[in-house]
Enzyme design. Structure first.
Site, PDB file in Angstrom:
ATOM      1  N   GLY A 173       0.826  -1.215   0.000  1.00 32.45           N
ATOM      2  CA  GLY A 173       0.000   0.000   0.000  1.00 32.45           C
ATOM      3  C   GLY A 173       0.855   1.259   0.000  1.00 32.45           C
ATOM      4  O   GLY A 173       0.741   2.109  -0.899  1.00 32.45           O
ATOM      5  N   THR A 219       8.685  -1.665   4.039  1.00 30.52           N
ATOM      6  CA  THR A 219       8.225  -2.928   4.632  1.00 30.52           C
ATOM      7  C   THR A 219       8.053  -2.701   6.136  1.00 30.52           C
ATOM      8  O   THR A 219       8.322  -1.614   6.650  1.00 30.52           O
ATOM      9  CB  THR A 219       9.264  -4.051   4.447  1.00 30.52           C
ATOM     10  OG1 THR A 219      10.340  -3.835   5.384  1.00 30.52           O
ATOM     11  CG2 THR A 219       9.844  -4.077   3.046  1.00 30.52           C
ATOM     12  N   ASP A 237       1.918  -1.412  18.194  1.00 28.16           N
ATOM     13  CA  ASP A 237       2.197  -0.347  17.206  1.00 28.16           C
ATOM     14  C   ASP A 237       2.279   1.017  17.916  1.00 28.16           C
ATOM     15  O   ASP A 237       3.194   1.806  17.657  1.00 28.16           O
ATOM     16  CB  ASP A 237       1.099  -0.339  16.133  1.00 28.16           C
ATOM     17  CG  ASP A 237       1.303   0.786  15.135  1.00 28.16           C
ATOM     18  OD1 ASP A 237       2.216   0.666  14.304  1.00 28.16           O
ATOM     19  OD2 ASP A 237       0.566   1.789  15.211  1.00 28.16           O
ATOM     20  N   LYS A 249       5.578   3.588  18.622  1.00 29.18           N
ATOM     21  CA  LYS A 249       5.618   5.032  18.346  1.00 29.18           C
ATOM     22  C   LYS A 249       6.037   5.807  19.592  1.00 29.18           C
ATOM     23  O   LYS A 249       6.827   6.748  19.517  1.00 29.18           O
ATOM     24  CB  LYS A 249       4.248   5.488  17.847  1.00 29.18           C
ATOM     25  CG  LYS A 249       3.935   4.952  16.458  1.00 29.18           C
ATOM     26  CD  LYS A 249       2.485   5.139  16.095  1.00 29.18           C
ATOM     27  CE  LYS A 249       2.205   4.622  14.697  1.00 29.18           C
ATOM     28  NZ  LYS A 249       0.785   4.428  14.412  1.00 29.18           N
TER      29      LYS A 249
END
Ligand SMILES: NC(=O)C1=CN([C@@H]2O[C@H](COP(=O)(O)OP(=O)(O)OC[C@H]3O[C@@H](n4cnc5c(N)ncnc54)[C@H](OP(=O)(O)O)[C@@H]3O)[C@@H](O)[C@H]2O)C=CC1
Ligand SMILES: N[C@@H](CC=O)C(=O)O
Length: 375
Positions: free
Chosen positions: A16, A100, A233, A237
């Protein structure tokens, strides 16, 4: 045109974000050709998991057709160190674009940087795995403490997708402001999920599992959506932000992180298997929603870094419906920087925090930073 003004581009990851990046690279190449003809951007490598196209003659691959060409006539990629050896032979500077989420590729960044290869990437792994890898990357990078002939590295899209989150934090730190606290919504997937699962106002929310599926179809989730739902995730961050703010956070599992993966699904062997079974657990999330509603509140998935206390945490919290976090729309992130200069009113960065085009914009913007640094 002299070869020294040619910048050779290798793209690894053509999903994407990778495809959106190629579209933006095509635009940038044409724009530079008109405005700064001395700089020639040349795509010489396109690679996915099992296939690659490499231009050993250093002639440009056709950006507009390379994704299709790769599928039709790509060949198996060699080991990474061989690829780096080939790229290092290019008659000019090379920028590798890692689109990736591969940890092995991330771990090889120091080696690439030492060979003079610059890197731009939305892949969070390199910057949020061990602190040793973080140190090795910035010790090798020319925009860290590495030799000027080494590669540059930028990773704006690793937090907040294309939003200027990392550049803002770095400028606060580099100009001597004291960052005391960073808090907000750091996941496009989690924002979309909770904004649609428990919207503010009269609209009825969707079923939790169905909203997860929508977030995946919209390209917001990680390649495996469990990496979003387990909180990792967001934890990655916050690890990146905390490190830039000066905290030596050891890893994204070194602080409390709430997972939304039902215990019974922890053993699922694939993301697809997990998504197929998730609807069985909709009632659990409905209970969380009703408890918040009973207090006149909504639930949102948030994170915070208390820089002074060295405390980081990630998880669900309840918010009044009038709170700015409750009022977010779509995949929007909101990041509040509390600093000495800004006082009680934080510096706020807000907008889409996921999606292929906005993420690719951050990557293309990073490529421009490297081009400026090299020329
Ligand atoms: N989507 C978003 O909104 C955002 C994404 N990001 C980050 O951007 C990155 C890409 O995300 P996205 O494009 O959505 O993911 P996709 O799953 O759509 O694409 C991943 C691509 O990487 C390729 N790939 C995976 N492993 C390797 C490998 N070892 N070697 C070569 N190619 C490999 C895949 O190839 P193949 O198909 O052949 O396996 C695929 O082309 C991730 O790191 C993600 O965290 C960051 C911010 C926002
Ligand atoms: N899966 C991530 C993508 C961007 O980092 C998110 O949903 O925020």
């Amino acid at each position: 045109m002299s070869a020294s003004k040619t910048i050779f581009i290798g793209v690894i990851g053509v999903g994407g974000v990778g495809k959106a990046f190629l579209g933006q690279l095509d635009f940038l190449r044409q724009r530079l050709a008109q405005q700064t003809p001395a700089i020639d951007l040349r795509l010489i490598l396109a690679q996915r998991s099992t296939k690659r196209l490499f231009s050993s003659s250093w002639a440009a691959l056709d950006i507009s057709t390379v994704a299709t060409q790769l599928d039709q006539s790509g060949t198996p990629p060699p080991p990474l160190n061989e690829t780096y050896g080939q790229l290092a032979q290019a008659p000019g500077r090379v920028v590798l674009v890692d689109n990736t989420s591969d940890a092995g590729l991330a771990a090889s960044y120091p080696a690439a940087l030492q060979r003079g290869i610059s890197i731009v990437t939305p892949n969070k792994k390199a910057f949020s795995d061990s602190y040793d890898l973080w140190s090795a990357i910035f010790s090798a990078a020319a925009n860290g403490t590495g030799a000027p002939s080494n590669g540059y590295i930028y990773h704006e899209s690793t937090v907040g997708a294309g939003l200027p989150v990392l550049s803002t934090l770095r400028e606060l730190v580099d100009t001597g402001d004291e960052v005391t606290r960073i808090e907000g919504v750091f996941s496009g997937t989690m924002s979309f999920l909770f904004n649609s699962f428990q919207p503010v106002g009269s609209a009825a929310g969707g079923a939790f599992a169905a909203e997860v599926k929508k977030a995946k179809d919209l390209g917001y989730t990680e390649p495996d959506p469990r990496d979003d739902l387990n909180g990792l995730d967001v934890a990655r961050k916050l690890t990146i932000l905390a490190r830039i703010a000066g905290l030596k956070v050891a890893s994204p599992t070194a602080f409390p992180v709430q997972s939304l993966i039902p215990k019974e699904l922890e053993s699922c062997t694939s993301g697809d298997d997990f998504l197929a079974r998730l609807p069985e657990f909709d009632a659990q999330m409905d209970k969380v929603k009703s408890e918040a509603s009973a207090e006149g509140k909504v639930v949102r998935f948030v994170g915070s870094i208390d820089v002074a206390a060295g405390a980081v945490k990630v998880g669900l919290e309840k918010f009044d419906t009038s709170h700015p976090i409750a009022a977010l729309k779509g995949s929007d992130n909101i990041i509040n920087f509390y600093t000495k200069r800004y006082g009680n009113n934080p510096l706020i960065v807000q907008g889409a925090g996921a999606g292929a085009e906005v993420t690719a914009m951050g990557v293309t913007g990073d490529l421009l930073k490297v081009i400026r640094a090299l020329h």
